[in-house]
Write a protein that holds these residues in place. Structure first.
Motif, PDB file in Angstrom:
ATOM      1  N   ARG A  40      -3.470   7.209  -2.541  1.00 50.12           N
ATOM      2  CA  ARG A  40      -3.275   6.231  -1.463  1.00 50.12           C
ATOM      3  C   ARG A  40      -2.885   4.868  -2.044  1.00 50.12           C
ATOM      4  O   ARG A  40      -2.069   4.155  -1.454  1.00 50.12           O
ATOM      5  CB  ARG A  40      -4.554   6.107  -0.634  1.00 50.12           C
ATOM      6  N   PHE A  41      -3.500   4.515  -3.169  1.00 50.46           N
ATOM      7  CA  PHE A  41      -3.155   3.252  -3.827  1.00 50.46           C
ATOM      8  C   PHE A  41      -1.691   3.241  -4.238  1.00 50.46           C
ATOM      9  O   PHE A  41      -0.952   2.275  -3.975  1.00 50.46           O
ATOM     10  CB  PHE A  41      -4.052   3.041  -5.046  1.00 50.46           C
ATOM     11  N   GLN A  73       0.780   2.861  -1.467  1.00 51.50           N
ATOM     12  CA  GLN A  73       0.865   1.491  -0.953  1.00 51.50           C
ATOM     13  C   GLN A  73       1.833   0.644  -1.766  1.00 51.50           C
ATOM     14  O   GLN A  73       2.420  -0.313  -1.252  1.00 51.50           O
ATOM     15  CB  GLN A  73      -0.530   0.860  -0.971  1.00 51.50           C
ATOM     16  N   TYR A  74       2.024   1.011  -3.057  1.00 58.05           N
ATOM     17  CA  TYR A  74       2.886   0.224  -3.950  1.00 58.05           C
ATOM     18  C   TYR A  74       3.908   1.153  -4.599  1.00 58.05           C
ATOM     19  O   TYR A  74       3.746   1.589  -5.744  1.00 58.05           O
ATOM     20  CB  TYR A  74       2.044  -0.485  -5.015  1.00 58.05           C
TER      21      TYR A  74
END
Length: 296
Positions: free
Chosen positions: A113-114, A117-118
C-alpha cells in the motif's frame, strides 16, 4: 574567499561588462564586487579583467576562464534542477535495512500500500538482523530493535515498544513443570535469542523488586521465528515479544508463566543520518513506519 560567490560575480561582470550592473543583479555593493574579483585573481595568480575608470575588458586568460566557469555554473544549476522533482514527489531508490521478524510480522503486509501511494519510488528492503553500517553500506535508513541503543552520530526515532512474555507449550510444562519464581528457571531448558544483549541473563521486576537470573539451554538462535518454532515444538521455554506469539497464546499452543513479573521492553527505532535536508523519500517512509508500528 567564498569561491562559488566569486565565480558567480566574475561571470556576471564578464557578461554584463559592468561592475555596477553585476552588483545590482546580485544585490552586492560595488566594493564587494571588486573585492571578489580581486580575491579570485589573487587565487589564480593572473589578471582576468583589464579595468580603468571608464571601461573594462576581459584579458585573454579571463576569456578562457569565463568559458569554463560559465559551463561549470550551468552544470551546477542543472544538477540543482534535477533534484526538484525528487523534492516535490518521493522518487528514486530507497534502501532500508530491517530485522526479519519485526518486518514480516508487523510491517511487510502494509508495504504494497505504501508503494502504491508513491509510484515513482522503488524500495530495496534488506531483511537482516545484524547491525548494518548505514553510511558504509549505503542505506538510507535502518530499523533496529534494542533495549539499549548505542551512542552514535545517527538520528534515532522511536517507533514502538515491544512487550515480552515468558512462555512455553503445555507439553513442555507437563514434562518439566511450571516455574513459580524466576529462580526456578535455572532447572529449565531456556531457548536463547542469541542476538539479544541479555541472551543469557533475563531480568524480572515486580513492584519495587528486581531479579536477574542467569539462564542456559541447549538451543541458541538468532531468529525470533526460530525461537517460536522451538516453543511450539515443546523444546523449552523462552522470553519472546508477545506480538510474535499472540495467536499462539490465544489458541493455547503456548502458555505464559510468571505472569505476575514484568520483563524489559524492546524499543524499536528508525535510525538515519541527519535531520538536515532529509530526503523526501526517507521522510515519507519514516511517517509510514511510524503509523504502521505505532499501534503495536
Amino acid at each position: 574567499m567564498d569561491r562559488l560567490t566569486a565565480l558567480n560575480v566574475f561571470r556576471h561582470v564578464a557578461e554584463l561588462q559592468s561592475f555596477a550592473e553585476a552588483g545590482r543583479r546580485l544585490g552586492l555593493s560595488p566594493a564587494a564586487i571588486s573585492k571578489n574579483i580581486a580575491e579570485l585573481e589573487r587565487h589564480l595568480s593572473c589578471r582576468l579583467i583589464h579595468r580603468t575608470t571608464r571601461r573594462m575588458a576581459l584579458t585573454e586568460e579571463g576569456r578562457l576562464y569565463y568559458r569554463q566557469v560559465a559551463q561549470v555554473l550551468d552544470d551546477l544549476d542543472e544538477a540543482d534542477r534535477s533534484l526538484f522533482p525528487m523534492q516535490a514527489t518521493p522518487s528514486g531508490v530507497l534502501r532500508v535495512s530491517a530485522p526479519t521478524t519485526v518486518t514480516l510480522k508487523l510491517l511487510s503486509p502494509a508495504i504494497p500500500r505504501f508503494l502504491a501511494q508513491y509510484p515513482q519510488l522503488t524500495l530495496e528492503l534488506d531483511l537482516d538482523d545484524r547491525r548494518v553500517d548505514l553510511v558504509k553500506e549505503g542505506y538510507d535508513l535502518a530499523i533496529r530493535g534494542s533495549d539499549r541503543l548505542e551512542d552514535s552520530s545517527l538520528i534515532a526515532r522511536k517507533l514502538t515498544s515491544l512487550e515480552h512474555v515468558l512462555c512455553g507449550s503445555p507439553a513442555y510444562f507437563q514434562g518439566a513443570g511450571i516455574p513459580t519464581r524466576p529462580a526456578d528457571l535455572a532447572r529449565h531448558n531456556c531457548i536463547q535469542f542469541s542476538l539479544s544483549s541479555h541472551s543469557d541473563f533475563w531480568e524480572f521486576s515486580r513492584g519495587s523488586e528486581r531479579i536477574g537470573v542467569s539462564i542456559d539451554g541447549r538451543y541458541k538462535v538468532g531468529s525470533s521465528l526460530a525461537v517460536r518454532d522451538a516453543l511450539l515444538a515443546g523444546f523449552g521455554l523462552s522470553v519472546i515479544p508477545r506480538v510474535y506469539v499472540e495467536d499462539d497464546l490465544l489458541s493455547g499452543a503456548v502458555v505464559p508463566v510468571l505472569t505476575e513479573w514484568s520483563l524489559p521492553l524492546t524499543e524499536v527505532y528508525a535510525v538515519y543520518g541527519s535531520r538536515v535536508h532529509l530526503a523526501l523519500k526517507v521522510r515519507v517512509f519514516l511517517d509510514f513506519v511510524s503509523r504502521a508500528l505505532g499501534g503495536q
